[in-house]
Design an enzyme around this catalytic site. Structure first.
Site, PDB file in Angstrom:
ATOM      1  N   HIS A 140     -30.958   1.813 -26.073  1.00 27.60           N
ATOM      2  CA  HIS A 140     -29.429   2.019 -26.159  1.00 27.60           C
ATOM      3  C   HIS A 140     -29.134   1.967 -27.631  1.00 27.60           C
ATOM      4  O   HIS A 140     -29.888   2.296 -28.768  1.00 27.60           O
ATOM      5  CB  HIS A 140     -28.591   1.011 -25.504  1.00 27.60           C
ATOM      6  CG  HIS A 140     -27.268   1.289 -24.887  1.00 27.60           C
ATOM      7  ND1 HIS A 140     -27.253   2.508 -24.229  1.00 27.60           N
ATOM      8  CD2 HIS A 140     -26.140   1.023 -25.309  1.00 27.60           C
ATOM      9  CE1 HIS A 140     -25.815   2.593 -23.778  1.00 27.60           C
ATOM     10  NE2 HIS A 140     -25.183   1.856 -24.387  1.00 27.60           N
ATOM     11  N   GLU A 185     -26.154   7.324 -27.115  1.00 31.48           N
ATOM     12  CA  GLU A 185     -25.276   8.293 -27.849  1.00 31.48           C
ATOM     13  C   GLU A 185     -25.606   8.730 -29.333  1.00 31.48           C
ATOM     14  O   GLU A 185     -24.927   9.363 -29.910  1.00 31.48           O
ATOM     15  CB  GLU A 185     -23.812   7.908 -27.859  1.00 31.48           C
ATOM     16  CG  GLU A 185     -23.556   7.668 -26.223  1.00 31.48           C
ATOM     17  CD  GLU A 185     -22.122   6.817 -26.449  1.00 31.48           C
ATOM     18  OE1 GLU A 185     -21.611   6.085 -27.425  1.00 31.48           O
ATOM     19  OE2 GLU A 185     -21.448   6.911 -25.117  1.00 31.48           O
ATOM     20  N   GLU A 321     -22.220   8.294 -18.755  1.00 32.61           N
ATOM     21  CA  GLU A 321     -21.000   7.039 -18.951  1.00 32.61           C
ATOM     22  C   GLU A 321     -19.888   7.746 -18.716  1.00 32.61           C
ATOM     23  O   GLU A 321     -19.706   8.944 -19.284  1.00 32.61           O
ATOM     24  CB  GLU A 321     -21.234   6.455 -20.385  1.00 32.61           C
ATOM     25  CG  GLU A 321     -22.174   5.468 -20.804  1.00 32.61           C
ATOM     26  CD  GLU A 321     -22.374   5.117 -21.916  1.00 32.61           C
ATOM     27  OE1 GLU A 321     -21.096   5.177 -22.685  1.00 32.61           O
ATOM     28  OE2 GLU A 321     -23.294   4.471 -22.470  1.00 32.61           O
TER      29      GLU A 321
END
Length: 481
Positions: A140, A185, A321
């Site tokens: 992450h 991301e 997400e």
């Protein structure tokens, strides 16, 4: 082993059959029956709707003290994750859980991951597995070190390679309900190129090629680790996990040694003035409502871009997400946004995964807080988008499990199909045999390898022991002790 000791172990595991609910006719152990090697498309269809264990194992910061995993796990305000919490997520209607992880939290200077962190991540994945759920594990945000690829590519790739080599090795024999995700991301480098600068050409190509090379390295590392990783479904992060940027021709899916095992990931927080802002900012005015015809159609337009660009070409889509903050938002609009995004994605064959940092799901009460949202998610509890064959006396076809490699003379207990290791494929082969659907795999030593309790037979006791080992409840079979 003495006979009375073996008898005690047999009785213990006969009891375990009852405790685990191990029937020969249960729908599955990990995912769909007879389909432990699903294509990426069928895997995503089988994943149903998903939920993120947000602000938990990815919590990070130099201010966090101590070396305990729980110090980091609880640093952003959430309690230590328990099986009861994950049981509640399954009961609420979710079939898949994404587990964001900040691996740098407990990592040595040479990029060696702390063993306790690896163990803890596996414990949480096991909570999912025991509920017949899919689990996604990723790298992450992790302190933002991905930005260094723009300035120090070689060292950043060294760290990335080390991290995924360790994770892949640790989980290589884990059942295929586990999906590994290349990154979150952070696959974008605005200092090189960004959509607002107006520049194109070499800068844009360079920025995209960094992500393309990272994703290729990810696939190569995981596949090379062997075991179930050789054919596990892998989740590939799109550029900034943004739909428009990922649909750009500069983004390339990695090549793979096996067909139909790659999935593409994007996130959805459009419009950000509604989903992210809780008050006005320099870049936008906080929107408190959502749900006009134009806004709803925008969701459909965006998701159809992914369908055309990827899903229709064999790369199914996971919305890794989606969600919205609730502060300064009309409750009806929050419900409308979440249900619209979820249903639109699901109806297109995607797996939508709600981002939740405990805003929607109470981890102490193990339930969705909003009763209307709870009722919406619950509708998906038993939904199925793929046809699963069932074991009946009228079956005319015989599913087979064949060795992937030439069997050796060394018996690996539990290795029913002779591929050199024990995994969920072996469990599937024994299940088919006990159902009377086949006479056992062609591997000449399969009965000896399958008799993991050493009583001279292949029966439900061996079946229960195999499940127990897959779930991590035992480390060794009785014949190995």
């Amino acid at each position: 082993m003495k006979k009375h000791q073996k008898f005690i172990k047999i009785v213990t595991f006969l009891s375990l059959i009852t405790l685990l609910g191990t029937s020969l006719f249960v729908p599955s152990v990990f995912g769909a029956p007879y389909s432990y090697d699903l294509t990426a498309t069928d895997t995503v269809l089988d994943m149903g709707i998903g939920w993120n264990l947000g602000n938990t194992l990815e919590a990070c910061g130099s201010w966090i003290s101590g070396t305990s995993v729980s110090n980091y796990e609880t640093a952003w305000g959430n309690p230590v994750t328990t099986k009861a919490m994950i049981d509640g997520v399954k009961a609420a209607g979710f079939k898949s859980i994404r587990i964001p992880v900040a691996w740098s939290n407990l990592m040595a200077s040479d990029y060696t991951i702390n063993a306790d962190l690896l163990k803890r991540v596996k414990e949480v994945v096991d909570y999912c597995s025991s509920n017949d759920m899919y689990a996604i594990v990723n790298i992450h945000w992790d302190g933002g070190w991905f930005a260094n690829f723009a300035t120090n590519y070689d060292e950043s790739m060294k760290k990335y390679t080390s991290v995924w080599t360790q994770i892949s090795s640790y989980f290589k024999d884990y059942p295929k309900n586990l999906i590994l995700e290349s990154l979150n991301e952070e696959g974008c480098w605005d200092t090189i190129w960004n959509r607002w600068s107006g520049s194109t050409g070499e800068d844009k190509t360079r920025a995209y090629n960094i992500l393309n090379s990272i994703n290729q390295k990810f696939v190569d590392i995981v596949r090379a680790s062997g075991g179930n990783n050789a054919s596990r479904c892998l989740l590939i992060a799109g550029y900034s996990t943004d739909i428009d940027l990922t649909c750009d021709s500069c983004f390339k899916m990695p090549t793979d040694t096996i067909k139909d095992k790659l999935i593409i990931s994007v996130h959805y927080y459009t419009p950000s003035t509604f989903t992210i802002l809780t008050e006005d900012a320099s870049w936008g005015k906080c929107a408190t409502t959502w749900g006009t015809d134009a806004e709803i159609n925008q969701v459909k337009t965006d998701f159809n871009k992914m369908k055309t660009k990827f899903a229709d070409k064999g790369f199914p889509v996971i919305i890794g997400e989606y969600g919205t903050v609730t502060t300064n938002k009309e409750l009806a609009s929050v419900r409308r946004y979440i249900t619209t995004v979820c249903k639109t994605a699901y109806d297109l064959g995607f797996c939508p995964m709600l981002w939740d940092s405990s805003e929607h799901y109470s981890r102490t009460e193990a339930k969705i807080k909003d009763t209307e949202l709870a009722a919406f998610f619950y509708k998906y509890k038993d939904a199925s988008r793929i046809t699963i064959p069932t074991a009946t006396p009228t079956m005319t076809t015989t599913p087979t499990v064949t060795p992937n490699v030439t069997p050796t003379s060394i018996i690996v207990y539990g290795d029913t199909n002779g591929d050199g290791s024990f995994n969920a494929l072996d469990f599937a082969a024994v299940r088919l045999y006990l159902l009377g659907i086949n006479n056992g795999p062609t591997y000449s030593e399969w009965k000896k390898a399958s008799d993991v309790n050493g009583d001279g037979n292949v029966n439900s006791i061996d079946f229960a022991l195999m499940k127990s080992k897959l779930l991590g409840l035992i480390n060794k079979f009785p014949v190995e002790q």
